[in-house]
Write an enzyme that holds these catalytic residues in place. Structure first.
Site, PDB file in Angstrom:
ATOM      1  N   GLU A   1     -27.902 -18.019  13.398  1.00  0.00           N
ATOM      2  CA  GLU A   1     -26.758 -16.814  12.815  1.00  0.00           C
ATOM      3  C   GLU A   1     -27.622 -16.219  11.577  1.00  0.00           C
ATOM      4  O   GLU A   1     -27.218 -14.817  11.694  1.00  0.00           O
ATOM      5  CB  GLU A   1     -25.930 -17.697  11.983  1.00  0.00           C
ATOM      6  CG  GLU A   1     -24.790 -18.422  12.641  1.00  0.00           C
ATOM      7  CD  GLU A   1     -25.355 -19.774  13.050  1.00  0.00           C
ATOM      8  OE1 GLU A   1     -26.430 -20.152  12.641  1.00  0.00           O
ATOM      9  OE2 GLU A   1     -24.387 -20.595  13.707  1.00  0.00           O
TER      10      GLU A   1
ATOM     11  N   LYS B   1      -8.914 -21.828  11.783  1.00  0.00           N
ATOM     12  CA  LYS B   1      -8.988 -22.067  13.077  1.00  0.00           C
ATOM     13  C   LYS B   1      -7.583 -21.967  13.581  1.00  0.00           C
ATOM     14  O   LYS B   1      -7.277 -21.527  14.752  1.00  0.00           O
ATOM     15  CB  LYS B   1      -9.645 -23.255  13.511  1.00  0.00           C
ATOM     16  CG  LYS B   1      -9.465 -23.434  14.987  1.00  0.00           C
ATOM     17  CD  LYS B   1     -10.319 -24.620  15.389  1.00  0.00           C
ATOM     18  CE  LYS B   1     -10.211 -24.938  16.867  1.00  0.00           C
ATOM     19  NZ  LYS B   1     -11.453 -25.781  17.445  1.00  0.00           N
TER      20      LYS B   1
ATOM     21  N   PHE C   1     -14.702 -31.459   7.683  1.00  0.00           N
ATOM     22  CA  PHE C   1     -15.994 -31.384   8.372  1.00  0.00           C
ATOM     23  C   PHE C   1     -16.148 -29.814   8.616  1.00  0.00           C
ATOM     24  O   PHE C   1     -15.542 -28.970   9.064  1.00  0.00           O
ATOM     25  CB  PHE C   1     -15.861 -31.655   9.817  1.00  0.00           C
ATOM     26  CG  PHE C   1     -17.246 -31.692  10.824  1.00  0.00           C
ATOM     27  CD1 PHE C   1     -18.375 -32.150  10.426  1.00  0.00           C
ATOM     28  CD2 PHE C   1     -16.923 -30.817  12.032  1.00  0.00           C
ATOM     29  CE1 PHE C   1     -19.485 -32.154  11.186  1.00  0.00           C
ATOM     30  CE2 PHE C   1     -18.359 -30.832  12.793  1.00  0.00           C
ATOM     31  CZ  PHE C   1     -19.381 -31.279  12.312  1.00  0.00           C
ATOM     32  N   GLN C   2     -17.622 -29.155   8.438  1.00  0.00           N
ATOM     33  CA  GLN C   2     -18.107 -27.995   8.227  1.00  0.00           C
ATOM     34  C   GLN C   2     -17.211 -27.085   7.565  1.00  0.00           C
ATOM     35  O   GLN C   2     -16.942 -25.867   7.846  1.00  0.00           O
ATOM     36  CB  GLN C   2     -18.029 -27.387   9.698  1.00  0.00           C
ATOM     37  CG  GLN C   2     -19.111 -28.365  10.590  1.00  0.00           C
ATOM     38  CD  GLN C   2     -19.742 -27.640  11.940  1.00  0.00           C
ATOM     39  OE1 GLN C   2     -18.894 -26.850  12.501  1.00  0.00           O
ATOM     40  NE2 GLN C   2     -20.840 -27.752  12.262  1.00  0.00           N
TER      41      GLN C   2
END
Ligand SMILES: Cc1ncc(C[n+]2csc(CCOP(=O)(O)OP(=O)(O)O)c2C)c(N)n1
Ligand SMILES: [Mg+2]
Length: 734
Positions: free
Chosen positions: A183, A295, A245-246
């Site tokens: 990235e 998301k 998570f993340q």
């Protein structure tokens, strides 16, 4: 109405994630933001100014739209000054983003029916069909990018952004994704793309590590005023603040290093947010804008009829727009022109703000005969081949440019920010001069150095106005005095001409860059890493045009060169243009993003890499030599007890960039002897496709001239190299 942070959730939340989360774990109180809310970061959109210093605009930063859906925010951290809030969004009486239009499928369905019923007679069957179509959030996003004219994005997928990648595949042909291998590579690539095209660069990453890997590049774009939109995936709304998570608090992390950032909490906001983000990134003083999209918002369905494609991006940014500089006032320009006309020793100091004003700048110089010094970011805004160009000024600028600054009686600081690498000791910078400062960012004026005349305006418009005054002879130069002054300065240019030691067999790094300039006829796009090679490239590759020079100026990010070149090459490929792109890199910097060789090969991008390989972190070595009695402190990059500079055995060179490049499928060669250099550079430049040339150079070379940090013109160091500080001469062949 604005709310101070600390309220925990809902409208008005402007608590940092960390604060909120700490609170949550202690008291179990925290609730995630509600559906239907958009959290726009404080924006400071304007706020380049406000963020800078209290001196600038001691204004606070908040973006507080009164509409319910566009949640009120208060700038935090460094951006909050005083207790006042700057409102960037005016109240919206009614808009398609009203929070009352809930995003819950149940309610949305109800609403759809009502709307269809009401409009049934008014619309054609085709309209009706269209209105029934539902579009997924990720498609709404990618369609918005298409509407912005985006042709290339640099995106690396992950769990929280794969919906966007799926949507990108549905727009193939319109948008190409260049898959960088890190990235950090993609964000620098977006900068390279933006710098050569002048358009907004776009990078996309997943949540958590994907987002944090963008951070250096975003900060880089902020400091160098590069227009960029960075899009990050975020964990689903219901999980925000749970250490999912993340999950990283991307908005909080990037707030002080973006011009503005958004956390989108409702699919309906995507079209508006995207068009605003592009508008903010490129308007005024350009900079990076980040959009964080959970998301589940990417998966949310939106009725196509609710997508307003006729958005005027500035429609809700009334207060931002109000603070954009107006066209320069004629009275102010007249004052400046009179000061110029009265000056006996005027001098131009031009920077990145002039990159899009190069024609006007050239005309200004023709009309006034004033000599020009350029900053690192301003290289190319005025042709370095012009007789009145004194090239770069500052710490590693030419002696004659710094001489002219030291002796001028009027300094025209155009599109610059009096950076410490230019001024050294601020008090001793242009000590005899009155100063005119023209810049688009009000926060820059008077920030580091008090000035006598200031105009907060676009450089191009300002130069047009000044040119008109001189062209129409409303003011006239003191031609005799200026001629005397330019003669004096040009005499210095001859006397203190730039030079470097030529070795019999070894390759002086400056020589390699000079030969590259000759072979490419000065027409290549050049990117660099950070270090000595960067300064030598700035000194020895002369640019006749703007937007050919890609370097990390403000942040000084090693690892910038290869991905920035990749981004530029991707832009040229998309435009069907054939331009030679060369990354002049340091061995240390190159290794920081070497993985992008894979992207270059796989995406068939034509990038040449010329590594100036001194086996050291050369710039740090130079400072060790000069200021730390040459004590080496972790600046040697080769293997212990196998120093190539001592043994001159090729096997001792480490790592082997030729083999490394070949392993990526990119042809390469190494050159050690001066006699072979030109042919090797010709081979690289003429090769169809990517090529790496490993140029071995002595590590004793110093970048000169040099004004030590915090020094002034009188402290200039003009000669010497590492051999003065070492007991033995490190290379036999020198
Ligand atoms: C990411 C990052 N880490 C550390 C530095 C500090 N730094 C500045 S120049 C330099 C040496 C760079 O070495 P190299 O790329 O080989 O270039 P050279 O000076 O040898 O030409 C270092 C370590 C930096 N600018 N960026
Ligand atoms: Mg090096």
């Amino acid at each position: 109405m604005a709310h101070q942070g600390g309220e925990g959730h809902g409208v008005g939340v402007r608590v940092t994630f960390s604060e909120t989360r700490r609170g949550a774990s202690r008291a179990g109180e925290r609730k995630p933001p509600r559906e239907g809310e958009t959290m726009n970061s404080a924006a400071a959109a304007h706020a380049r100014g406000a963020r800078k210093t209290a001196v600038a605009t001691a204004r606070p930063l908040s973006l507080c739209p009164a509409s319910a859906s566009c949640t009120t925010l208060v700038g935090g951290g460094a951006r909050r000054r005083g207790g006042q809030h700057v409102v960037l969004h005016p109240p919206r009486a009614s808009s398609s983003y009203s929070a009352s239009s809930s995003s819950s499928p149940k309610k949305a369905g109800k609403k759809k029916k009502t709307a269809a019923k009401k409009d049934a007679v008014a619309v054609t069957p085709r309209d009706f069909e269209q209105r029934q179509k539902s579009v997924k959030g990720c498609d709404v996003l990618v369609e918005a990018l298409v509407r912005e004219g985006v042709d290339v994005v640099f995106a690396y997928p992950g769990g929280a952004s794969m919906e966007i990648h799926q949507a990108l595949t549905r727009q193939e042909g319109k948008i190409t994704n260049v898959l960088c291998r890190h990235e950090q590579g993609e964000v620098f690539a977006a900068e390279g793309y933006a710098k050569v095209t002048g358009k907004v660069g776009v990078c996309i990453a997943t949540s958590g590590p994907g987002a944090t890997n963008l951070v250096t590049g975003i900060a880089d774009a902020m400091l160098d005023s590069v227009p960029m939109v960075a899009i990050t995936g975020q964990v689903p709304r219901r999980m925000i603040g749970t250490d999912a998570f993340q999950e990283t608090p991307t908005i909080e992390i990037t707030r002080p290093i973006t011009k503005h950032n958004y956390l989108v909490m409702d699919v309906k906001d995507i079209p508006r947010v995207v068009s605003e983000a592009f508008y903010l990134a490129r308007s005024g003083r350009p900079g990076p804008v980040l959009i964080d999209i959970p998301k589940d918002v990417q998966q949310q369905m939106l009725n196509a009829s609710e997508i307003d494609v006729s958005l005027d991006p500035s429609r809700f940014l009334e207060y931002y727009n109000e603070r954009l500089p107006e066209p320069p006032r004629k009275g102010l320009l007249l004052d400046v022109a009179r000061a110029i006309a009265n000056a006996k020793k005027p001098m131009l100091y031009v920077g990145g703000g002039c990159v899009d004003a190069s024609e006007e700048l050239a005309e200004f110089v023709e009309l006034t005969g004033i000599p020009v010094a350029q900053t690192l970011m301003g290289l190319g805004s005025f042709s370095e081949m012009h007789p009145l160009s004194l090239q770069m000024l500052g710490m590693h600028g030419t002696i004659y440019a710094n001489y002219a600054i030291d002796n001028c009686d009027l300094l025209l600081a155009f599109g610059v920010r009096f950076d410490d690498r230019v001024t050294g000791k601020v008090k001793d910078f242009a000590p005899n001069a009155s100063i005119v400062h023209i810049d688009i960012d009000a926060a820059e004026i008077g920030k580091n150095k008090a000035v006598d005349y200031s105009v907060c305006a676009d450089m191009r418009e300002s130069l047009k106005g000044l040119n008109k005054l001189f062209r129409e002879k409303q003011v006239e130069m003191n031609a005799g005095a200026v001629q005397k002054w330019t003669d004096e300065v040009l005499e210095q240019k001859k006397l203190k001409a730039m030079s470097f030691p030529e070795y019999e067999d070894a390759i002086a790094p400056q020589h390699a860059i000079k030969v590259l300039e000759e072979v490419t006829e000065g027409n290549a796009v050049i990117s660099t890493g950070v270090g000595q090679h960067q300064m030598w490239a700035a000194q020895w590759y002369r640019f006749a045009e703007p937007r050919r020079w890609l370097t990390s100026g403000g942040l000084g990010s090693m690892g910038y060169g290869l991905p920035a070149a990749l981004g530029a090459a991707a832009a040229f490929k998309a435009a069907g243009e054939k331009v030679t792109v060369v990354d002049i890199d340091g061995d240390g910097s190159f290794l920081m993003n070497v993985q992008e060789l894979a992207a270059i090969k796989a995406e068939e991008l034509d990038v040449k890499v010329m590594v100036i390989n001194n086996q050291h972190l050369g710039m740090v070595v130079q400072w060790e030599d000069r200021f730390y009695k040459a004590n080496r402190a972790h600046t040697y990059l080769g293997l212990k007890d196998k120093e190539w500079h001592k043994s001159e055995e090729e096997v001792d060179i480490y790592p082997d960039f030729v083999k490394m490049s070949e392993s990526y499928g990119i042809p390469a060669r190494r050159v050690i002897h001066k006699a072979e250099l030109r042919a090797a550079i010709e081979e690289m430049v003429n090769h169809e496709g990517p090529f790496l040339l490993d140029v071995m150079v002595p590590h004793i070379e110093h970048v000169l001239p040099m004004i030590p940090g915090g020094g002034g013109f009188k402290d200039t160091i003009a000669d010497g190299d590492g051999s003065m500080f070492h007991e033995e001469r490190p290379m036999k062949g020198l």
